[in-house]
Design a protein around this motif. Structure first.
Motif: not given
Length: 751
Positions: A263, A655, A658, A662, A670, A674
């Motif tokens: 990641t 990020q 993400l 998460r 994710k 993505v």
């Protein structure tokens, strides 16, 4: 339902004179009946067929539809502006239901800390509106399937998919009502964007081009995946765990495990976390910078740009292919209309194929065609300028070249003054240098406003002195009023109103004048220490200054005088006009991902203090979702989901999303983000970039050709994109047109 015998009868008989024995009983052909009421009805049918074929050519529609009298009546009603507006509004309405349905977006904010309880519609309200929309779509697919015929319907995957989507939507709608609107997932919400796609031929073409480009994009995608995996393994080996946790910051933060390392490098591929991901290792040993620099050079600067080049290579012919298909459809529609009209002229002739079209028949058809009066007048004038009794196929086709010209209304004559002084004044104030003086004054107006905004930025309203700015504002507004009156004097009222820029300037001047008079009436004339009082959110004086900023739009007129700026502006306008299909596809992708995001992540972001996963801002790590206060970015309603997807598409700090989802939803989240990054930022943005490049390069390369065309056409028309590229498009051959017409499913013409 139309009699099937009407569809099987050739419009042009193979026999001389079109003997009635070659037509099914009771079904007239274009020239099989010479006298009687049947001949009049058949003539009207042929005229209606020609009208529809010409309208198909104008709109670049396919001519593969039924051509009997009842079908033509239905066809024209279906493609009327009222029917198409109704269908478009229905599509908009069913898509807009996502903002009102549960979860409703009708709140002032999407911040989970302050958002009030939204108004939820009662069960049956939105479902009733949706039922009406689905009934419109049922009628739409029924009319389309009838017009193209059952044989064509079975071969059309879009119509078959249309029917399947409607059936699934109706079943899901029934389930919703049976469960009293308490079902966890509404499948039909994911299918709604299909109604938008199936109604746009350009979106269908774009999807086909994207499908053609997928193999090449997949090859680069595999290279990117291999690149990511290789450097992930290298990173795990380069940054092993150490005993001292204080020196193990790189490992614990970015390379804790394989998914975290993958990641981190994926985000680095978009440069969103650069140089954050490199700093811990770089502070430990400067040689570690080589790893991150090499990864960025290969991935971001080479492979990602290679992907852009591949997409551009695949799409550089997209515009030409689209224009070529449009040209074929136009030529085919015009040729079909010519064949039908020439068959009327051929009554009793020995060689019907060699006979042309009577001008009076063509004029009768032209009056029925849905076309603006300016183009009709241009075509009529071109018809009257020719010599000869009958129109040949080539002459008939050339008449419709006027479609590719946007008619520009001629400027009305200027007023005539006898006085030499007035004539000199008219020349002076009608010259384009007078426009330059107006632009210069507008620039001075903007500069003064900006200067005083800077000077008064740190001054309290009660201590502000607006005397100088008030005087200057009066001066500028008086100049705008004087400029408008002088232009009306020089050009005449009709001549002044022809230019859209003059109309805008006049409206702006009128608004400013009304506001200035109101300001003077309320606050008196400016004087030293003049402080207009604030009434409500903005004072009348502040509103006047705000409207003054609109004067900046006056500078758009200088674009036409600078060649490069003109090409750039023309490219932008063409993208807005002609590339709506890509905007539609982006809207479809946004819609689908937003609905999926609501299904997956609704309610997972909770206010701080309501969950152990949501710490207070003071205890949250620097740069985290909580510390940055991204609480408005969630999937609790449709509007919030759209904004969240936009923020991720920009890939600035993505990020953070993400990491937050998460923690709140699980590591599988994710995959969703993505995939959204791949579809929006990688594929769609590169497609749009390719289209901008192609459009601009074609415009830049063809600008001299455009000047020659506009010079030949004169000042009464400007060319469209189709005419601009006409000399590089391949004209359909006579054999190709004849072959297409011979395979028409409902129009049987002899060879």
């Amino acid at each position: 339902m139309a009699d099937p015998r009407e569809e099987s009868e050739p419009l042009l008989s193979r026999t001389r004179g079109g003997s009635a024995r070659h037509s099914p009983a009771g079904v007239p052909s274009c020239h099989s009946i010479q006298v009687g009421p049947g001949a009049v009805a058949r003539r009207d049918l042929c005229l209606d067929q020609a009208v529809v074929f010409i309208e198909d050519a104008i709109q670049y529609r396919s001519i593969n539809h039924r051509v009997d009298a009842r079908s033509l009546w239905l066809y024209r009603r279906y493609y009327s502006s009222t029917s198409q507006w109704t269908l478009g509004f229905t599509i908009f309405l069913i898509l807009a239901l996502a903002f009102i349905e549960t979860p409703s977006s009708l709140t002032s904010t999407s911040d989970v800390r302050y958002r009030p309880a939204p108004w939820e519609p009662p069960c049956g309200l939105t479902e009733g509106v949706e039922a009406l929309c689905l009934l419109v779509f049922v009628a739409d697919v029924s009319v389309k399937s009838y017009l193209v015929g059952w044989a064509q319907f079975r071969k059309n995957p879009w119509l078959l998919a249309y029917l399947v989507v409607l059936l699934v939507s109706l079943v899901d709608w029934t389930v919703s009502l049976s469960l009293i609107c308490q079902e966890p997932v509404r499948v039909r919400r994911l299918l709604r964007p299909f109604f938008l796609m199936q109604n746009s031929s350009m979106m269908k073409k774009t999807l086909k081009c994207i499908r053609w480009s997928l193999p090449e994009m997949a090859s680069v995608g595999l290279l990117l995946a291999a690149h990511l995996c290789l450097f992930t393994m290298l990173g795990m080996l380069l940054f092993p765990s150490e005993k001292d946790d204080r020196r193990d910051r790189q490992r614990l933060t970015y390379f804790r495990n394989l998914p975290e390392a993958l990641t981190s490098l994926l985000v680095l591929l978009t440069t969103a976390n650069n140089p954050d991901v490199m700093i811990p290792a770089y502070s430990k040993n400067r040689l570690y910078a080589i790893f991150f620099i090499a990864f960025t050079l290969i991935g971001s600067l080479f492979l990602m740009n290679l992907l852009t080049a591949i997409i551009y290579n695949q799409f550089r012919g997209y515009l030409m292919k689209s224009l070529q298909t449009s040209l074929l459809r136009r030529r085919l529609g015009i040729r079909a209309a010519y064949k039908v009209l020439s068959s009327m002229t051929a009554e009793g002739e020995a060689h019907p194929e060699g006979v042309g079209v009577k001008p009076q028949d063509f004029l009768q058809v032209l009056q029925k065609v849905q076309l603006d009066s300016d183009h009709k007048q241009a075509i009529t004038e071109k018809l009257h300028s020719r010599s000869g009794d009958l129109l040949s196929a080539d002459e008939f086709q050339k008449l419709f070249d006027e479609f590719d010209k946007r008619v520009i209304k001629e400027h009305p004559p200027r007023p005539e003054y006898r006085s030499p002084f007035l004539q000199s004044a008219q020349f002076l104030f009608g010259h384009h240098y007078f426009d330059y003086l107006g632009n210069l004054m507008a620039l001075g107006n903007l500069v003064t406003i900006c200067v005083f905004l800077v000077l008064d930025a740190h001054v309290l309203p009660k201590d502000r002195d607006d005397f100088v700015l008030g005087i200057l504002s009066c001066v500028f507004i008086l100049y705008y009023l004087l400029e408008m009156l002088l232009k009306v004097f020089a050009l005449g009222l009709r001549g002044y109103m022809v230019s859209s820029s003059n109309v805008f300037d006049g409206l702006l001047t009128a608004v400013l004048l009304v506001l200035e008079i109101s300001t003077l009436a309320v606050y008196r004339f400016p004087h030293p220490g003049w402080k207009p009082e604030a009434l409500g959110l903005l004072s009348l004086w502040d509103v006047t200054r705000l409207v003054n900023m609109l004067v900046a739009f006056r500078f758009l007129r200088i674009i036409r005088s600078v060649e490069l700026m003109a090409v750039v502006a023309s490219t932008i306008l063409d993208l807005i006009r002609n590339m709506r299909a890509f905007g539609g596809i982006l809207a479809v992708v946004y819609y689908v991902f937003a609905i999926i995001g609501i299904i997956l992540f609704r309610g997972v972001i909770v206010a701080p203090g309501n969950s152990s996963l949501a710490p207070d801002n003071g205890s949250a790590p620097c740069g985290s979702f909580e510390q940055l206060e991204y609480w408005t970015n969630n999937f609790d309603d449709f509007a919030a989901a759209l904004v969240t997807l936009w923020d991720v598409m920009v890939v600035n700090n993505w990020q953070v999303f993400l990491d937050a989802f998460r923690r709140y939803a699980g590591p599988w989240s994710k995959i969703y983000f993505v995939l959204w990054w791949l579809v929006s930022s990688v594929i769609w943005v590169n497609l749009f970039l390719a289209l901008i490049l192609e459009n601009f390069l074609h415009k830049w390369d063809r600008r001299s050709h455009l000047q020659s065309l506009t010079g030949d056409l004169g000042a009464t028309s400007e060319v469209t994109v189709e005419l601009l590229f006409r000399d590089v498009l391949q004209e359909p051959t006579e054999e190709e047109l004849a072959e297409k017409l011979s395979h028409h499913p409902h129009l049987q013409l002899c060879r």
